[in-house]
Design a protein around this motif. Structure first.
Motif, PDB file in Angstrom:
ATOM      1  N   PRO A 167       0.843  -1.200   0.000  1.00  0.00           N
ATOM      2  CA  PRO A 167       0.000   0.000   0.000  1.00  0.00           C
ATOM      3  C   PRO A 167       0.879   1.251   0.000  1.00  0.00           C
ATOM      4  CG  PRO A 167      -0.353  -1.338   2.001  1.00  0.00           C
ATOM      5  CD  PRO A 167       0.605  -2.082   1.140  1.00  0.00           C
ATOM      6  N   GLY A 168       0.534   2.213  -0.816  1.00  0.00           N
ATOM      7  CA  GLY A 168       1.317   3.450  -0.871  1.00  0.00           C
ATOM      8  C   GLY A 168       2.510   3.382  -1.818  1.00  0.00           C
ATOM      9  N   SER A 169       2.802   2.201  -2.366  1.00  0.00           N
ATOM     10  CA  SER A 169       3.908   2.060  -3.330  1.00  0.00           C
ATOM     11  C   SER A 169       3.403   1.400  -4.616  1.00  0.00           C
ATOM     12  CB  SER A 169       5.046   1.208  -2.741  1.00  0.00           C
ATOM     13  OG  SER A 169       5.562   1.801  -1.576  1.00  0.00           O
ATOM     14  N   PRO A 170       2.696   2.183  -5.429  1.00  0.00           N
ATOM     15  CA  PRO A 170       2.121   1.614  -6.655  1.00  0.00           C
ATOM     16  C   PRO A 170       3.198   1.179  -7.650  1.00  0.00           C
ATOM     17  CG  PRO A 170       1.815   4.007  -6.591  1.00  0.00           C
ATOM     18  CD  PRO A 170       2.381   3.611  -5.265  1.00  0.00           C
ATOM     19  N   GLY A 171       2.799   0.384  -8.620  1.00  0.00           N
ATOM     20  CA  GLY A 171       3.707  -0.014  -9.690  1.00  0.00           C
ATOM     21  C   GLY A 171       3.936   1.154 -10.633  1.00  0.00           C
ATOM     22  N   VAL A 172       5.177   1.310 -11.099  1.00  0.00           N
ATOM     23  CA  VAL A 172       5.466   2.389 -12.036  1.00  0.00           C
ATOM     24  C   VAL A 172       5.753   1.782 -13.419  1.00  0.00           C
ATOM     25  CG1 VAL A 172       6.767   4.506 -12.455  1.00  0.00           C
ATOM     26  CG2 VAL A 172       6.461   3.682 -10.103  1.00  0.00           C
ATOM     27  N   TYR A 173       5.195   2.420 -14.432  1.00  0.00           N
ATOM     28  CA  TYR A 173       5.238   1.924 -15.801  1.00  0.00           C
ATOM     29  C   TYR A 173       5.834   2.981 -16.722  1.00  0.00           C
ATOM     30  CZ  TYR A 173       2.028  -1.553 -13.942  1.00  0.00           C
ATOM     31  OH  TYR A 173       1.479  -2.565 -13.195  1.00  0.00           O
ATOM     32  N   THR A 174       6.476   2.527 -17.795  1.00  0.00           N
ATOM     33  CA  THR A 174       6.914   3.432 -18.849  1.00  0.00           C
ATOM     34  C   THR A 174       5.656   3.923 -19.558  1.00  0.00           C
ATOM     35  OG1 THR A 174       8.806   1.985 -19.129  1.00  0.00           O
ATOM     36  CG2 THR A 174       8.414   3.605 -20.878  1.00  0.00           C
ATOM     37  N   ARG A 175       5.519   5.222 -19.705  1.00  0.00           N
ATOM     38  CA  ARG A 175       4.321   5.779 -20.350  1.00  0.00           C
ATOM     39  C   ARG A 175       4.434   5.571 -21.859  1.00  0.00           C
ATOM     40  NH1 ARG A 175       0.270   9.546 -18.869  1.00  0.00           N
ATOM     41  NH2 ARG A 175       1.186   9.893 -16.818  1.00  0.00           N
ATOM     42  N   VAL A 176       3.535   4.804 -22.421  1.00  0.00           N
ATOM     43  CA  VAL A 176       3.654   4.421 -23.831  1.00  0.00           C
ATOM     44  C   VAL A 176       3.506   5.619 -24.781  1.00  0.00           C
ATOM     45  CG1 VAL A 176       2.502   3.080 -25.663  1.00  0.00           C
ATOM     46  CG2 VAL A 176       3.198   1.975 -23.532  1.00  0.00           C
ATOM     47  N   SER A 177       2.735   6.642 -24.397  1.00  0.00           N
ATOM     48  CA  SER A 177       2.615   7.823 -25.265  1.00  0.00           C
ATOM     49  C   SER A 177       3.973   8.507 -25.422  1.00  0.00           C
ATOM     50  CB  SER A 177       1.594   8.804 -24.699  1.00  0.00           C
ATOM     51  OG  SER A 177       1.991   9.235 -23.414  1.00  0.00           O
ATOM     52  N   ASP A 178       4.844   8.362 -24.429  1.00  0.00           N
ATOM     53  CA  ASP A 178       6.186   8.946 -24.528  1.00  0.00           C
ATOM     54  C   ASP A 178       7.068   8.120 -25.474  1.00  0.00           C
ATOM     55  OD1 ASP A 178       8.088  10.999 -23.613  1.00  0.00           O
ATOM     56  OD2 ASP A 178       9.157   9.276 -22.748  1.00  0.00           O
ATOM     57  N   VAL A 179       6.812   6.813 -25.518  1.00  0.00           N
ATOM     58  CA  VAL A 179       7.530   5.948 -26.468  1.00  0.00           C
ATOM     59  C   VAL A 179       7.131   6.335 -27.892  1.00  0.00           C
ATOM     60  CG1 VAL A 179       7.847   3.561 -27.269  1.00  0.00           C
ATOM     61  CG2 VAL A 179       7.571   4.030 -24.804  1.00  0.00           C
ATOM     62  N   VAL A 180       5.815   6.486 -28.097  1.00  0.00           N
ATOM     63  CA  VAL A 180       5.272   6.844 -29.406  1.00  0.00           C
ATOM     64  C   VAL A 180       5.875   8.174 -29.878  1.00  0.00           C
ATOM     65  CG1 VAL A 180       3.119   7.564 -30.564  1.00  0.00           C
ATOM     66  CG2 VAL A 180       3.129   5.537 -29.083  1.00  0.00           C
ATOM     67  N   ARG A 181       5.931   9.137 -28.935  1.00  0.00           N
ATOM     68  CA  ARG A 181       6.458  10.459 -29.264  1.00  0.00           C
ATOM     69  C   ARG A 181       7.961  10.383 -29.573  1.00  0.00           C
ATOM     70  NH1 ARG A 181       9.381  13.961 -26.955  1.00  0.00           N
ATOM     71  NH2 ARG A 181       9.554  12.628 -25.116  1.00  0.00           N
ATOM     72  N   THR A 182       8.713   9.701 -28.702  1.00  0.00           N
ATOM     73  CA  THR A 182      10.160   9.587 -28.889  1.00  0.00           C
ATOM     74  C   THR A 182      10.498   8.918 -30.221  1.00  0.00           C
ATOM     75  OG1 THR A 182      10.405   9.324 -26.501  1.00  0.00           O
ATOM     76  CG2 THR A 182      12.303   8.737 -27.829  1.00  0.00           C
ATOM     77  N   MET A 183       9.750   7.876 -30.565  1.00  0.00           N
ATOM     78  CA  MET A 183      10.050   7.117 -31.776  1.00  0.00           C
ATOM     79  C   MET A 183       9.470   7.781 -33.029  1.00  0.00           C
ATOM     80  SD  MET A 183      11.811   4.733 -30.445  1.00  0.00           S
ATOM     81  CE  MET A 183      12.146   3.706 -31.886  1.00  0.00           C
ATOM     82  N   GLY A 184       8.548   8.728 -32.844  1.00  0.00           N
ATOM     83  CA  GLY A 184       7.865   9.334 -33.980  1.00  0.00           C
ATOM     84  C   GLY A 184       6.964   8.329 -34.688  1.00  0.00           C
ATOM     85  N   TRP A 185       6.396   7.416 -33.893  1.00  0.00           N
ATOM     86  CA  TRP A 185       5.572   6.346 -34.453  1.00  0.00           C
ATOM     87  C   TRP A 185       4.104   6.735 -34.549  1.00  0.00           C
ATOM     88  CZ3 TRP A 185       7.309   1.710 -30.890  1.00  0.00           C
ATOM     89  CH2 TRP A 185       8.472   1.121 -31.438  1.00  0.00           C
ATOM     90  N   PRO A 186       3.380   6.108 -35.502  1.00  0.00           N
ATOM     91  CA  PRO A 186       1.922   6.124 -35.432  1.00  0.00           C
ATOM     92  C   PRO A 186       1.522   5.145 -34.331  1.00  0.00           C
ATOM     93  CG  PRO A 186       2.627   4.774 -37.274  1.00  0.00           C
ATOM     94  CD  PRO A 186       3.875   5.319 -36.640  1.00  0.00           C
ATOM     95  N   THR A 187       0.273   5.191 -33.858  1.00  0.00           N
ATOM     96  CA  THR A 187      -0.086   4.319 -32.746  1.00  0.00           C
ATOM     97  C   THR A 187      -0.325   2.875 -33.192  1.00  0.00           C
ATOM     98  OG1 THR A 187      -2.327   5.122 -32.982  1.00  0.00           O
ATOM     99  CG2 THR A 187      -1.004   6.053 -31.206  1.00  0.00           C
ATOM    100  N   ALA A 188      -0.603   2.671 -34.486  1.00  0.00           N
ATOM    101  CA  ALA A 188      -0.781   1.305 -34.980  1.00  0.00           C
ATOM    102  C   ALA A 188       0.305   1.010 -36.006  1.00  0.00           C
ATOM    103  CB  ALA A 188      -2.161   1.143 -35.591  1.00  0.00           C
ATOM    104  N   LEU A 189       1.348   0.306 -35.568  1.00  0.00           N
ATOM    105  CA  LEU A 189       2.471   0.017 -36.448  1.00  0.00           C
ATOM    106  C   LEU A 189       2.136  -1.065 -37.458  1.00  0.00           C
ATOM    107  CD1 LEU A 189       5.703  -0.173 -34.299  1.00  0.00           C
ATOM    108  CD2 LEU A 189       4.947   1.631 -35.833  1.00  0.00           C
ATOM    109  N   ALA A 190       1.222  -1.949 -37.044  1.00  0.00           N
ATOM    110  CA  ALA A 190       0.938  -3.127 -37.883  1.00  0.00           C
ATOM    111  C   ALA A 190       0.544  -2.724 -39.292  1.00  0.00           C
ATOM    112  CB  ALA A 190      -0.167  -3.954 -37.243  1.00  0.00           C
TER     113      ALA A 190
END
Ligand code: ARG
Length: 288
Positions: free
Chosen positions: A260-283
């Motif tokens: 309790p009080g120590s949630p899981g921390v995740y890489t924010r995927v919108s930042d990955v999309v922005r950094t890579m200059g990707w569209p959201t659907a690569l397929a």
């Protein structure tokens, strides 16, 4: 028949081997014990067909064959593109640069790691975010290119900035084969845990800066439950956090698991999309 003591001992030995391996695997692991109720991940079994984009990263050379060499998770965002955590590709984990890990593979379509189900696909190329900061854990992502294309149904769409899936209170599911108690009990079968996306204000208060990391709203998101319980844990890193059918996070770090009080921390995927200059659907754009 083996003597019960021998059996117990071999269990202890196996356990400590697993722990020794993870200490190397998961540089961000903290030695904090499991939550009092013993339910850390608080998860449930999942069949990989219900999360077909979830993959296991494997190196038998480095982690042994018991659980197919699994040491981190990953997620397919294109037919030949897998996202994982940058820290999973660290020299302390792989024993050298990722391009030197010759038997690095992605396991797809396998629920139980001890089965022969699904496929093992070689990794043709690895790209680690040069902006990854080991101190704060900001920018914790890497891109793996597969030697062989996955089917379209094994690819998940990423949530771009402004997507409602990032809103605090949104229900999300994290997937992985990691520790299910916080005591080094690695799952054989894929599991999921249901958590809620939390507000940046709350995450900043939980992680203002410590040996484990510092919460950075631009490149991280945090998720969990106020009372602790369901959470990702060691061995889940790089795996997907999915909300409203879209990928919002990659398992990155936390203080202990399910506390309790120590949630899981995740890489924010919108930042990955922005950094890579990707569209959201690569397929649809790289088709394979
Ligand atoms: N760093 C861990 C790994 O490499 C993931 C830890 C996630 N912890 C958490 N409490 N959500 O597997």
């Amino acid at each position: 028949m083996r003597h019960p003591f021998v059996r117990a001992l071999s269990r202890v030995l196996t356990r400590s081997l697993v722990l020794a391996a993870t200490a190397a695997v998961i540089p961000l692991a903290s030695a904090v014990p499991a939550a009092a109720d013993g339910v850390v991940v608080g998860g449930f079994p999942v069949d990989v067909s219900d999360g077909p984009w979830t993959v296991a990263l494997s190196s038998r050379d480095r982690f042994g064959g018991t659980r197919a060499g699994q040491f981190c998770g990953g997620v397919a965002v294109g037919r030949t593109t897998v996202l994982t955590a940058a820290h999973c590709m660290g020299a302390d984990v792989l024993g050298g640069p990722p391009n030197r890990a010759r038997d690095l593979k992605v396991i797809t379509g396998r629920t139980d790691l001890t089965s022969a189900q699904g496929k093992e696909i070689a990794v043709r190329d690895t790209w680690v975010n040069p902006g990854y900061d080991k101190i704060s854990n900001a920018g914790d992502f890497a891109v793996l290119t597969l030697a062989e294309a996955l089917p379209d149904r094994s690819v998940i769409r990423m949530a771009a900035a402004g997507d409602p899936a990032y809103e605090p209170g949104t229900s999300a599911t994290v997937y992985g084969w990691g520790d299910i108690t916080g005591g080094g009990d690695y799952a054989r079968g894929l599991r999921g845990a249901r958590v809620h996306v939390l507000s940046d204000a709350l995450c900043e208060r939980a992680y203002p800066g410590s040996a484990d990391g510092t919460y950075r709203a631009d490149s991280m998101l945090c998720a969990g439950e106020a009372t602790g319980g369901p959470d990702a844990c060691q061995g889940d890193s790089g795996g997907p956090l999915v909300a409203q059918g879209r990928l919002v996070g990659l398992v990155s770090w936390g203080s202990g698991c399910g506390r309790p009080g120590s949630p899981g921390v995740y890489t924010r995927v919108s930042d990955v999309v922005r950094t890579m200059g990707w569209p959201t659907a690569l397929a649809s754009t790289n088709g394979g």
